[in-house]
Scaffold this active site. Structure first.
Site, short mmCIF file in Angstrom:
data_model
loop_
_atom_site.label_atom_id
_atom_site.label_comp_id
_atom_site.label_asym_id
_atom_site.label_seq_id
_atom_site.Cartn_x
_atom_site.Cartn_y
_atom_site.Cartn_z
N THR A 69 0.87 -1.19 0.00
CA THR A 69 0.00 0.00 0.00
C THR A 69 0.89 1.22 0.00
O THR A 69 2.09 1.14 0.27
CB THR A 69 -0.87 0.10 1.26
OG1 THR A 69 -0.06 0.49 2.39
CG2 THR A 69 -1.58 -1.21 1.56
N ASP A 70 0.31 2.38 -0.24
CA ASP A 70 1.05 3.61 0.01
C ASP A 70 0.72 4.04 1.45
O ASP A 70 -0.01 3.36 2.19
CB ASP A 70 0.71 4.68 -1.03
CG ASP A 70 1.81 5.76 -1.13
OD1 ASP A 70 2.63 5.85 -0.20
OD2 ASP A 70 1.82 6.52 -2.10
N TRP A 71 1.24 5.16 1.84
CA TRP A 71 1.26 5.69 3.20
C TRP A 71 -0.15 5.73 3.84
O TRP A 71 -0.99 6.50 3.40
CB TRP A 71 1.86 7.09 3.15
CG TRP A 71 2.20 7.71 4.43
CD1 TRP A 71 1.39 8.51 5.18
CD2 TRP A 71 3.45 7.64 5.13
NE1 TRP A 71 2.06 8.94 6.30
CE2 TRP A 71 3.32 8.42 6.30
CE3 TRP A 71 4.65 6.98 4.89
CZ2 TRP A 71 4.35 8.58 7.21
CZ3 TRP A 71 5.68 7.14 5.80
CH2 TRP A 71 5.53 7.92 6.95
N GLU A 72 -0.39 4.91 4.81
CA GLU A 72 -1.64 4.89 5.59
C GLU A 72 -2.89 4.70 4.73
O GLU A 72 -3.98 5.13 5.13
CB GLU A 72 -1.81 6.22 6.36
CG GLU A 72 -0.88 6.32 7.54
CD GLU A 72 -1.28 7.42 8.54
OE1 GLU A 72 -1.74 8.48 8.09
OE2 GLU A 72 -1.11 7.18 9.74
N ASP A 73 -2.72 4.11 3.56
CA ASP A 73 -3.87 4.14 2.66
C ASP A 73 -5.00 3.19 3.02
O ASP A 73 -6.11 3.36 2.52
CB ASP A 73 -3.41 3.95 1.20
CG ASP A 73 -2.92 5.27 0.63
OD1 ASP A 73 -3.50 6.31 1.00
OD2 ASP A 73 -1.97 5.27 -0.17
#
Ligand code: BGC
Length: 756
Positions: A303-307
């Protein structure tokens, strides 16, 4: 068990030729390892936390100097069995510090908890920008402007070396999103607007990072970002909705990823935004049906950041973390970058215990993650080996960065002004003239790239580099990015000089903070050009910006224009050498340079009545047509001048008509009609004259950069497999249609046809 894996892996390296047998042995050991793991341990492997979570101090407020907090590391390893850590602490670490951190983490991870080495990941997007002393390269958009895949592969290879020298095996790069919306803050992180150019450069990057064997101590795993459609938000703002018809997604936005997947890229990071109303992190269609089933991707989906958190906090498609995790795991996520907490683990454990997610689903992801660790050799050598990198920060590496910057610089206007003689009295001014940060942009030593204290010592700005080459250079500030400083004095000074060089620039920034509302240069910089024009001296403009900024109104005041993109630490030297003729520019625009803010059009647009008219492509121009002719763009994609003068002649194809399985063989003679050695990018564009859906006016299908000595000529050969002429048709499937095409190379054109 770890010992067994390490043994099996090293057996594989010793007996590469018996690969398949040994790989399957390793696979079965990985399977037994998975069988021996608890649910918590499996979920731990699927978790990636930020370094803050295991460091002394609070998240985002780490204590300086940075230190790992052994109690927090204990929680990460022994309670949550974390599989991956990312990032630096907001500023670059020395190699010694990296070695210490990674060794501390790996010692703990391999002896306690799941006893599985952690995989560390970082954003080394234009060189190992979080390691002190690493070689910084031009940003990706500049690398694309070199139109030289060898230069690009070299840049990636040296970056992999420097990242490995920091003990890190995983790089969150390259960005394979197409740049088709210049207001978007991450334009400069891409390889530009064109599918063929970006996929060629993407392939070179993956090769440079991973090589033939990512286990090699100088290689790292690539991570393709941001799958898919991230770069085309309708609003121009980062992480806002993109509306991309499936046909366009398939024909324009997927091929860069497809090519890199075929090249063996080991991981992929997901688009934080949504496409056609569905956040990509929750899209089974895109993450499983397209990525796994159609593109055949076997690696790790991160995933990307906190997605996952954002699926409920921002996107509102889940009402809590548990629902969000459920959606993301079902969609096809393998590893969650939940950087600041363990909410992913807690939610996923509950979901598995409640039977909502099967343990076998965890096994699929864990297997992919362990295979990536195994392919990187982490089971055998989890610890960094400080002494294996004698070339770290070496002149050899720096010269490659300088060469990349030199090959990128694009000359778009030259009224016989450049190159300048060092005898000339030169006044250099403008905000870009004296800043390393404005040449490097975001992701440089810090996330935003805007802190001067971390700049690489000993690197020269543009004005410093000019002064090193000529005693006749004076520098005056003239303007900051957005307010005039001593403009009147600078004008006075200009009157005493032969030439004025004005360096226009943009604030360095990354991600959302790099989004802008207008492509116009700030008033102060436009004003500087207008004012200095009053001195009546020739004006040379150098731009170092993260995207094309509108020049239309001030361009007539300029006698020569060099586009520098974000050329990195060696940009000053590269620009100065180009100005004085020690480098002959050979860069070509990797995007269509807009003329108007409101006219966002790419070179490969479709035929429409208006665009045909505006391009002057109608046979007779009415007054109405004439009024709009030339308004479409400032300079077209692929454009760029040289100090040499090149001529194309004798364009020939091997046949007039081709079968769909054929390869078109092109030959053209390129002559350097000047006494200056130079390089030219020979570009082959095809136009499908009639197709079942509106064809593009033209598409780049092949290119080659050729160096020619003074007055030399060469017969240049290019190839285009007919299948490269395919488009996504009415049925939403790739098709090659028979019919007539034109091929243009330089200013020459010929026809051919494709048969059933
Ligand atoms: C960016 C990614 C980056 C990640 C880790 C995100 O905010 O979108 O490109 O890899 O942070 O730093």
């Amino acid at each position: 068990m770890i010992l067994l894996i390490a043994e099996a892996c090293s057996e594989k390296t010793n007996h590469q030729k018996e690969g398949t047998e040994k790989i399957s042995k390793t696979d079965s050991i990985i399977d037994s390892l998975i069988n021996s793991m608890s649910i918590e341990q499996k979920i731990g492997q699927m978790t990636q936390i930020n370094i803050d979570v295991i460091s002394k101090g609070e998240v985002y407020k780490l204590k300086s100097p940075h230190e790992i907090d052994s109690l927090k590391l204990d929680v990460a390893v022994n309670k949550y069995y974390v599989g991956s850590v990312l990032n630096a602490a907001g500023y670059p670490f020395s190699r010694q510090h990296w070695e210490k951190i990674i060794t501390t983490i790996q010692k703990k991870a391999t002896s306690q908890g799941s006893k599985i080495p952690i995989i560390y990941g970082i954003d080394a997007i234009h060189g190992a920008n979080y390691t002190v002393g690493a070689t910084l390269f031009p940003q990706q958009i500049a690398l694309a402007a070199t139109w030289n895949p060898n230069v690009v592969e070299n840049a990636a290879s040296i970056t992999a070396y420097d990242v490995s020298a920091s003990g890190i095996p995983w790089n969150f790069s390259p960005v394979l999103d197409l740049a088709r919306q210049p207001l978007w803050g991450r334009f400069y992180e891409t390889f530009g607007e064109d599918v063929y150019l970006a996929k060629t450069m993407g392939k070179a990057f993956v090769n440079g990072y991973q090589g033939n064997d990512a286990k090699h101590p100088h290689k790292v795993a690539a991570c393709l970002k941001h799958y898919v459609g991230y770069s085309f938000p309708l609003s121009g703002k980062d992480r806002t909705p993109a509306w991309i018809p499936n046909r366009v997604l398939k024909e324009y936005f997927l091929p860069t990823f497809k090519t890199a997947v075929e090249e063996g890229a080991m991981s992929i990071m997901v688009n934080s935004g949504e496409v056609n109303g569905i956040p990509v992190h929750a899209s089974h269609e895109l993450l499983t049906k397209v990525l796994r089933d159609e593109l055949g991707f076997k690696g790790v989906v991160l995933t990307d950041w906190e997605d996952i958190i954002k699926l409920y906090k921002d996107h509102h498609i889940a009402s809590n973390m548990k629902e969000a995790v459920h959606l993301a795991i079902n969609a096809g996520i393998d590893m969650s970058m939940t950087p600041n907490d363990y909410s992913f683990n807690d939610a996923l454990i509950e979901l598995v215990k409640e039977g909502k997610i099967k343990e076998t689903r965890l096994d699929e992801s864990v297997r992919r993650i362990l295979i990536m660790k195994q392919k990187l050799g982490l089971f055998e050598t989890p610890f960094p080996n400080f002494n294996e990198y004698p070339d770290f920060g070496s002149e050899k590496h720096i010269s490659q960065s300088l060469n990349a910057a030199k090959e990128a610089i694009t000359l778009v206007k030259n009224e016989s002004i450049l190159p300048l003689s060092i005898e000339k009295k030169i006044l250099v001014t403008g905000p870009g003239a004296n800043s390393l940060n404005y040449m490097n942009g975001g992701w440089t030593h810090t996330w935003q790239g805007d802190e001067t204290i971390y700049n690489t010592p000993g690197k020269n700005t543009i004005q410093e580099s000019l002064k090193l080459l000529s005693p006749n250079v004076t520098y005056m500030e003239g303007s900051s990015l957005d307010s005039n400083i001593n403009t009147a004095e600078t004008l006075k000074e200009a009157e005493n000089h032969d030439v004025v060089i004005i360096c226009l620039a943009e604030d360095p920034a990354a991600e959302g903070p790099a989004d802008i509302n207008s492509l116009d240069f700030p008033k102060a910089q436009q004003n500087l050009v207008r004012e200095l024009h009053k001195a009546g001296k020739p004006i040379v403009v150098v731009t170092t910006t993260a995207r094309p900024r509108i020049l239309r109104e001030i361009e007539p005041f300029m006698n020569a224009i060099l586009i520098g993109y974000l050329p990195g630490d060696e940009g000053g030297t590269a620009i100065a050498e180009t100005i004085f003729g020690l480098n002959n520019p050979s860069g070509k625009l990797p995007f269509t340079y807009p003329k108007y803010q409101g006219l966002n059009i790419t070179y490969d647009h479709k035929h429409t009545e208006k665009t045909n008219r505006f391009l002057g492509q109608t046979s007779s121009l009415s007054d109405y047509d004439a009024k709009f002719k030339g308004t479409v763009y400032q300079w077209n994609f692929g454009y760029g001048l040289s100090y040499s003068s090149f001529e194309y002649s004798e364009l020939k194809l091997d046949k007039k008509s081709y079968a769909k399985s054929d390869t078109i063989k092109i030959e053209v003679t390129l002559t350097n009609n000047s006494d200056i050695e130079g390089s030219e990018v020979v570009q082959a564009f095809c136009s499908d004259l009639v197709a079942s859906i509106t064809p593009s006016v033209k598409r780049l299908r092949s290119f080659k950069k050729i160096k020619l000595k003074p007055n030399e000529n060469k017969r240049v050969k290019l190839k285009i497999p007919v299948k490269e002429l395919a488009f996504v048709g009415i049925e939403n499937k790739w098709i090659v249609e028979s019919g007539d095409f034109t091929l243009s190379v330089g200013d020459l054109m010929t026809n051919f046809s494709v048969n059933e």
